[in-house]
Write an enzyme that holds these catalytic residues in place. Sequence first.
Site, PDB file in Angstrom:
ATOM      1  N   ASN A 220     -16.458   1.089  33.232  1.00  0.00           N
ATOM      2  CA  ASN A 220     -15.415   2.120  33.359  1.00  0.00           C
ATOM      3  C   ASN A 220     -14.816   2.453  31.993  1.00  0.00           C
ATOM      4  O   ASN A 220     -14.494   3.608  31.727  1.00  0.00           O
ATOM      5  CB  ASN A 220     -14.327   1.680  34.350  1.00  0.00           C
ATOM      6  CG  ASN A 220     -14.754   1.940  35.781  1.00  0.00           C
ATOM      7  OD1 ASN A 220     -14.763   3.082  36.237  1.00  0.00           O
ATOM      8  ND2 ASN A 220     -15.149   0.882  36.482  1.00  0.00           N
TER       9      ASN A 220
ATOM     10  N   MET B 105      -8.853  -8.056  35.799  1.00  0.00           N
ATOM     11  CA  MET B 105      -8.836  -8.949  36.955  1.00  0.00           C
ATOM     12  C   MET B 105      -7.632  -9.893  36.992  1.00  0.00           C
ATOM     13  O   MET B 105      -7.609 -10.816  37.786  1.00  0.00           O
ATOM     14  CB  MET B 105     -10.147  -9.753  37.005  1.00  0.00           C
ATOM     15  CG  MET B 105     -11.363  -8.872  37.205  1.00  0.00           C
ATOM     16  SD  MET B 105     -11.229  -7.821  38.685  1.00  0.00           S
ATOM     17  CE  MET B 105     -12.748  -6.875  38.558  1.00  0.00           C
TER      18      MET B 105
ATOM     19  N   ASN C 221      -4.857   2.413  37.690  1.00  0.00           N
ATOM     20  CA  ASN C 221      -5.907   1.444  38.054  1.00  0.00           C
ATOM     21  C   ASN C 221      -7.040   2.174  38.757  1.00  0.00           C
ATOM     22  O   ASN C 221      -6.815   3.170  39.440  1.00  0.00           O
ATOM     23  CB  ASN C 221      -5.317   0.395  39.015  1.00  0.00           C
ATOM     24  CG  ASN C 221      -6.336  -0.644  39.448  1.00  0.00           C
ATOM     25  OD1 ASN C 221      -7.076  -1.184  38.623  1.00  0.00           O
ATOM     26  ND2 ASN C 221      -6.400  -0.933  40.748  1.00  0.00           N
TER      27      ASN C 221
ATOM     28  N   HIS D 255      -9.777   1.466  41.672  1.00  0.00           N
ATOM     29  CA  HIS D 255     -10.115   0.516  42.732  1.00  0.00           C
ATOM     30  C   HIS D 255     -11.393   0.994  43.435  1.00  0.00           C
ATOM     31  O   HIS D 255     -11.493   2.167  43.787  1.00  0.00           O
ATOM     32  CB  HIS D 255      -8.966   0.407  43.738  1.00  0.00           C
ATOM     33  CG  HIS D 255      -9.247  -0.602  44.807  1.00  0.00           C
ATOM     34  ND1 HIS D 255      -9.198  -1.964  44.563  1.00  0.00           N
ATOM     35  CD2 HIS D 255      -9.643  -0.458  46.091  1.00  0.00           C
ATOM     36  CE1 HIS D 255      -9.545  -2.611  45.660  1.00  0.00           C
ATOM     37  NE2 HIS D 255      -9.810  -1.728  46.607  1.00  0.00           N
TER      38      HIS D 255
HETATM   39  C1  GAR Z   1     -15.140  -1.896  38.945  1.00  0.00           C
HETATM   40  O1  GAR Z   1     -15.933  -1.679  40.082  1.00  0.00           O
HETATM   41  C2  GAR Z   1     -13.672  -1.726  39.272  1.00  0.00           C
HETATM   42  O2  GAR Z   1     -13.432  -0.707  40.204  1.00  0.00           O
HETATM   43  C3  GAR Z   1     -13.357  -3.067  39.875  1.00  0.00           C
HETATM   44  O3  GAR Z   1     -14.054  -3.984  39.062  1.00  0.00           O
HETATM   45  C4  GAR Z   1     -15.218  -3.362  38.506  1.00  0.00           C
HETATM   46  C5  GAR Z   1     -15.193  -3.524  37.000  1.00  0.00           C
HETATM   47  O4  GAR Z   1     -16.374  -3.052  36.410  1.00  0.00           O
HETATM   48  N1  GAR Z   1     -11.940  -3.304  39.896  1.00  0.00           N
HETATM   49  C6  GAR Z   1     -11.325  -3.955  40.880  1.00  0.00           C
HETATM   50  O5  GAR Z   1     -11.906  -4.459  41.824  1.00  0.00           O
HETATM   51  C7  GAR Z   1      -9.801  -4.029  40.752  1.00  0.00           C
HETATM   52  N2  GAR Z   1      -9.205  -4.444  41.989  1.00  0.00           N
HETATM   53  P1  GAR Z   1     -16.448  -2.628  34.877  1.00  0.00           P
HETATM   54  O6  GAR Z   1     -15.931  -3.812  34.038  1.00  0.00           O
HETATM   55  O7  GAR Z   1     -17.911  -2.411  34.635  1.00  0.00           O
HETATM   56  O8  GAR Z   1     -15.627  -1.377  34.665  1.00  0.00           O
END
Ligand code: GAR
Length: 208
Positions: A14, A91, A108, A110
Amino acid sequence: MKNIVVLVSGGGTNLQALIDAQNRGEIKAGSITCVISSNPNAYALTRAENNGIETAVIRRRDYAAFEDYDSALTALLQSKHADLVVLAGFMTILGSRVIRAFENRIINIHPALIPSFCGEGYYGLRVHEEALKRGVKVTGATAHFVNEICDGGPIILQKAVEIHSGDTPEILQKRVMEQAEWKILPKAVALFCEDKIKVNGQITEIQD
Ligand code: GAR
């Protein structure tokens, strides 16, 4: 120009979507000035360094009391002159001090359509496992402001994604990222930087 500070913990896809959108000129009124990780080994830090973006690390475990961690994160964000804080796969739960200091200035992403599959314990692959277990046919992603209720802040943008038979949590996670997260997160950030998101209680109005 607004200073955008991105908080990360893992792979940082992201974050990469935000960097790519910035390089395409899609984030007109803001600039990613710093990436802060909860994990010194996060690949997201390498992505930031590869793009000449300043980095910092703050670990929950380096503070005995949660309140001290909350204060240190608030001070770090203030020292970076953050106008917008983006949680891109961050996280660690935020404390009330940082949330109050940046009210309606923390976004954020989600990986589900809030209010489904959200709240305490719903993060990363877990979210997709639960969606598959429940047998929903459509899931998606939500970009929202952060308040003191976990995944409970005002919703900015959502995008739906179909579930296919035979999906595994990993396959679904990838589809949700590609079709939803990597699109709506940069869009929400661009809208915020252009002052196009008005917040009235739980409701946002997008002036696009
Ligand atoms: C993503 O899918 C994000 O939406 C999720 O963690 C992943 C991180 O991926 N976030 C959550 O679950 C927050 N509650 P990334 O490090 O490749 O962006």
